[in-house]
Design an enzyme around this catalytic site. Structure first.
Site, short mmCIF file in Angstrom:
data_model
loop_
_atom_site.label_atom_id
_atom_site.label_comp_id
_atom_site.label_asym_id
_atom_site.label_seq_id
_atom_site.Cartn_x
_atom_site.Cartn_y
_atom_site.Cartn_z
N LYS A 68 -10.57 2.46 13.89
CA LYS A 68 -9.22 2.95 14.19
C LYS A 68 -9.08 3.32 15.67
O LYS A 68 -8.03 3.07 16.27
CB LYS A 68 -8.89 4.15 13.29
CG LYS A 68 -8.61 3.76 11.85
CD LYS A 68 -7.34 2.94 11.77
CE LYS A 68 -6.96 2.51 10.39
NZ LYS A 68 -5.77 1.64 10.36
N SER A 118 -5.61 7.40 11.95
CA SER A 118 -5.91 8.42 10.96
C SER A 118 -6.46 9.64 11.68
O SER A 118 -7.06 9.52 12.76
CB SER A 118 -6.98 7.87 10.01
OG SER A 118 -7.60 8.92 9.32
N SER A 119 -6.30 10.81 11.07
CA SER A 119 -6.76 12.04 11.74
C SER A 119 -8.29 12.11 11.84
O SER A 119 -8.82 12.94 12.57
CB SER A 119 -6.22 13.28 11.01
OG SER A 119 -6.62 13.28 9.67
N CYS A 120 -9.00 11.23 11.12
CA CYS A 120 -10.47 11.27 11.20
C CYS A 120 -11.01 10.64 12.50
O CYS A 120 -12.20 10.59 12.71
CB CYS A 120 -11.11 10.60 9.99
SG CYS A 120 -10.88 8.83 9.98
N TRP A 157 -15.27 17.79 -6.24
CA TRP A 157 -16.41 17.49 -5.35
C TRP A 157 -16.53 18.52 -4.24
O TRP A 157 -15.51 18.99 -3.72
CB TRP A 157 -16.23 16.12 -4.69
CG TRP A 157 -16.30 14.95 -5.61
CD1 TRP A 157 -16.61 14.96 -6.94
CD2 TRP A 157 -16.05 13.58 -5.26
NE1 TRP A 157 -16.56 13.68 -7.44
CE2 TRP A 157 -16.23 12.82 -6.43
CE3 TRP A 157 -15.70 12.93 -4.07
CZ2 TRP A 157 -16.05 11.43 -6.45
CZ3 TRP A 157 -15.52 11.55 -4.08
CH2 TRP A 157 -15.71 10.82 -5.25
N HIS A 216 -8.68 9.13 -2.36
CA HIS A 216 -8.68 10.41 -1.64
C HIS A 216 -8.58 11.56 -2.66
O HIS A 216 -8.31 11.33 -3.84
CB HIS A 216 -7.51 10.46 -0.66
CG HIS A 216 -7.68 9.54 0.50
ND1 HIS A 216 -7.06 8.31 0.56
CD2 HIS A 216 -8.43 9.63 1.62
CE1 HIS A 216 -7.41 7.71 1.68
NE2 HIS A 216 -8.23 8.48 2.34
N GLY A 237 0.81 -1.22 0.00
CA GLY A 237 0.00 0.00 0.00
C GLY A 237 0.84 1.26 0.00
O GLY A 237 2.08 1.21 0.00
N ASP A 275 -18.75 17.55 1.61
CA ASP A 275 -17.51 18.26 1.99
C ASP A 275 -16.76 17.50 3.08
O ASP A 275 -15.54 17.61 3.18
CB ASP A 275 -17.86 19.65 2.55
CG ASP A 275 -17.85 20.73 1.48
OD1 ASP A 275 -17.38 20.46 0.36
OD2 ASP A 275 -18.33 21.84 1.79
N TYR A 305 -15.22 3.84 9.96
CA TYR A 305 -13.76 3.68 9.85
C TYR A 305 -13.08 4.25 11.11
O TYR A 305 -12.17 3.63 11.68
CB TYR A 305 -13.28 4.42 8.60
CG TYR A 305 -11.79 4.48 8.40
CD1 TYR A 305 -11.08 3.35 8.03
CD2 TYR A 305 -11.10 5.67 8.56
CE1 TYR A 305 -9.71 3.41 7.83
CE2 TYR A 305 -9.73 5.74 8.36
CZ TYR A 305 -9.04 4.61 8.00
OH TYR A 305 -7.68 4.68 7.80
N PRO A 360 -1.57 9.68 11.49
CA PRO A 360 -1.18 10.57 10.40
C PRO A 360 -2.35 11.40 9.88
O PRO A 360 -3.50 10.98 9.95
CB PRO A 360 -0.69 9.61 9.32
CG PRO A 360 -1.30 8.29 9.63
CD PRO A 360 -1.69 8.29 11.08
N THR A 361 -2.00 12.55 9.33
CA THR A 361 -2.98 13.37 8.64
C THR A 361 -3.24 12.80 7.24
O THR A 361 -2.77 11.70 6.94
CB THR A 361 -2.43 14.83 8.58
OG1 THR A 361 -3.48 15.67 8.17
CG2 THR A 361 -1.24 14.94 7.64
O1 GFB Z 1 -9.55 13.09 0.56
P1 GFB Z 1 -10.99 12.94 0.83
O2 GFB Z 1 -11.72 11.91 0.05
O3 GFB Z 1 -11.22 12.62 2.33
O4 GFB Z 1 -11.73 14.32 0.53
P2 GFB Z 1 -11.52 13.32 3.74
C1 GFB Z 1 -11.27 15.55 1.04
C2 GFB Z 1 -12.12 16.68 0.48
O5 GFB Z 1 -11.87 16.80 -0.91
C3 GFB Z 1 -13.62 16.51 0.63
C4 GFB Z 1 -13.08 16.90 -1.63
O6 GFB Z 1 -14.20 17.74 0.96
C5 GFB Z 1 -14.06 16.07 -0.78
O7 GFB Z 1 -15.40 16.39 -1.09
N1 GFB Z 1 -12.92 16.43 -3.01
C6 GFB Z 1 -12.98 17.23 -4.11
C7 GFB Z 1 -12.70 15.18 -3.44
N2 GFB Z 1 -12.86 16.52 -5.22
C8 GFB Z 1 -12.68 15.23 -4.84
C9 GFB Z 1 -12.49 14.01 -5.56
O8 GFB Z 1 -12.47 13.97 -6.79
N3 GFB Z 1 -12.30 12.88 -4.83
C10 GFB Z 1 -12.31 12.90 -3.45
N4 GFB Z 1 -12.11 11.75 -2.79
N5 GFB Z 1 -12.54 14.04 -2.75
C11 GFB Z 1 -11.16 10.89 4.46
C12 GFB Z 1 -11.88 9.98 5.40
O9 GFB Z 1 -11.81 12.09 4.61
O10 GFB Z 1 -9.80 11.11 4.80
C13 GFB Z 1 -11.07 8.84 5.84
O11 GFB Z 1 -13.10 9.60 4.82
C14 GFB Z 1 -9.64 9.18 6.16
O12 GFB Z 1 -11.68 8.26 6.93
C15 GFB Z 1 -9.03 10.04 5.11
O13 GFB Z 1 -9.54 9.84 7.41
C16 GFB Z 1 -7.63 10.48 5.45
O14 GFB Z 1 -10.32 14.08 4.23
O15 GFB Z 1 -12.76 14.14 3.72
#
Ligand code: GFB
Length: 311
Positions: free
Chosen positions: A142, A109-111, A204, A181, A15, A271, A138, A165-166
């Protein structure tokens, strides 16, 4: 300190995080590292994991195996996220204990922190409020892993530690548009738009959420550092200490990729947490600091994406 010839097991070595830990261990001169692919060893299977520990008898364990994903995967596959992560943690942590592992590092994870907790987030804010709804399953898994390490330390006196980690990115990341992500997703979308002369890219959400991004090789260095230097009950945050909005992140990726089109925001997508910035004063005072800037990390990741991922 881990002895240079110590037997070290890296769970999840293919990974984003695990592959980076292998590189960091190699750089630091650790050569006796064991690992198994998912096909060779299903970490959700307690008996299989027991047989592995019985045969290999590792002395140190980096538990970097987990079911992970971005906001959409977390929101829509909650059952898999909680079940698989609990199973993996239970199997690895309990068998590590049964087979006398000297030290184990668990990755969270920071979440795990409450959605609306004060910023930057100190380690002590854990369990002080409600979780973010998109990733609560999730996060609970954790938090259980972290608590299991703490409980084993308290009851059995073993040296199990946890790092939080962040948001991470880098080589071997997941670039699938549904489950990834934000950083790899936007890199792929922006690259494809440039290649195909598409005038706009969809981001998004509103673009306003703030996120902190850590290059995965920085994380791996921090993990080897913690394994050697830290032995405490409380988990340790690992991040850069600075954040950017999703809109700023998208603009930075456009700059690195060389894309001149427009960004449009799809507010039907969630968001998530409005802001998630870790307080990294604890790891900084232990003697570790992130070294790779966001722009440099995005450049390295994009080079990898062009050379490796496209293959
Ligand atoms: O990285 P991400 O999926 O995770 O999304 P989180 C971060 C932000 O980016 C959110 C926006 O506000 C999304 O709506 N975003 C914009 C997008 N465009 C996109 C896109 O094309 N794809 C994705 N994926 N996001 C996760 C947690 O949260 O972070 C996990 O669900 C974990 O549990 C991880 O902690 C590190 O930061 O929101």
């Amino acid at each position: 300190m881990m002895e240079k010839n110590a037997k070290i097991y890296v769970a999840g070595h293919r990974g984003l995080v695990g592959s980076s830990i292998l590189r960091a261990l190699d750089r630091a001169g650790y050569k006796n590292v064991v690992y198994r692919t998912h096909k060779e060893l299903d970490l959700t299977n307690f008996e299989a994991v027991k047989n592995f520990f019985d045969r290999e008898r590792p002395e140190y364990v980096f538990l970097a195996a987990a079911k992970v994903g971005g906001i959409w995967a977390n929101k829509t596959h909650k059952a898999e996220f909680i079940y698989e992560n609990l199973q993996i943690q239970n199997s690895v942590i309990k068998n590590a204990y049964d087979y006398g592992v000297k030290k184990l590092l668990f990755l969270g994870s920071s979440c795990i922190y409450p959605r609306m907790c004060p910023q930057p987030i100190k380690e002590e804010y854990l369990l002080s409020g409600y979780l973010e709804e998109t990733n609560d399953a999730y996060a609970i898994a954790k938090i259980s892993g972290l608590m299991m390490c703490r409980a084993f330390r308290q009851q059995y006196g073993v040296d199990y530690i946890s790092a939080m980690p962040t948001n991470l990115y880098g080589y071997n990341d997941n670039f699938d548009l549904e489950s990834s992500h934000v950083l790899p997703a936007l890199m792929r979308k922006i690259h494809d738009a440039k290649e195909n002369n598409v005038p706009e890219v969809t981001v998004w959400g509103t673009g306003s959420p703030l996120r902190e991004f850590l290059f995965v090789d920085d994380l791996a260095d921090a993990l080897v550092f913690l394994m050697n230097e830290y032995s405490g009950e409380e988990h340790v945050n690992v991040g850069t200490g600075t954040d950017v909005s999703i809109k700023e992140l998208a603009q930075l990726i456009c700059k690195v990729v060389g894309y001149k089109g427009k960004l449009v925001f799809d507010t039907s997508k969630p968001d998530g947490t409005p802001k998630k910035l870790l307080d990294v004063s604890k790891i900084n005072s232990l003697g570790w600091k992130a070294a790779v800037s966001l722009e440099e990390g995005i450049r390295k990741t994009y080079e990898w994406y062009l050379q490796e991922y496209k293959k």
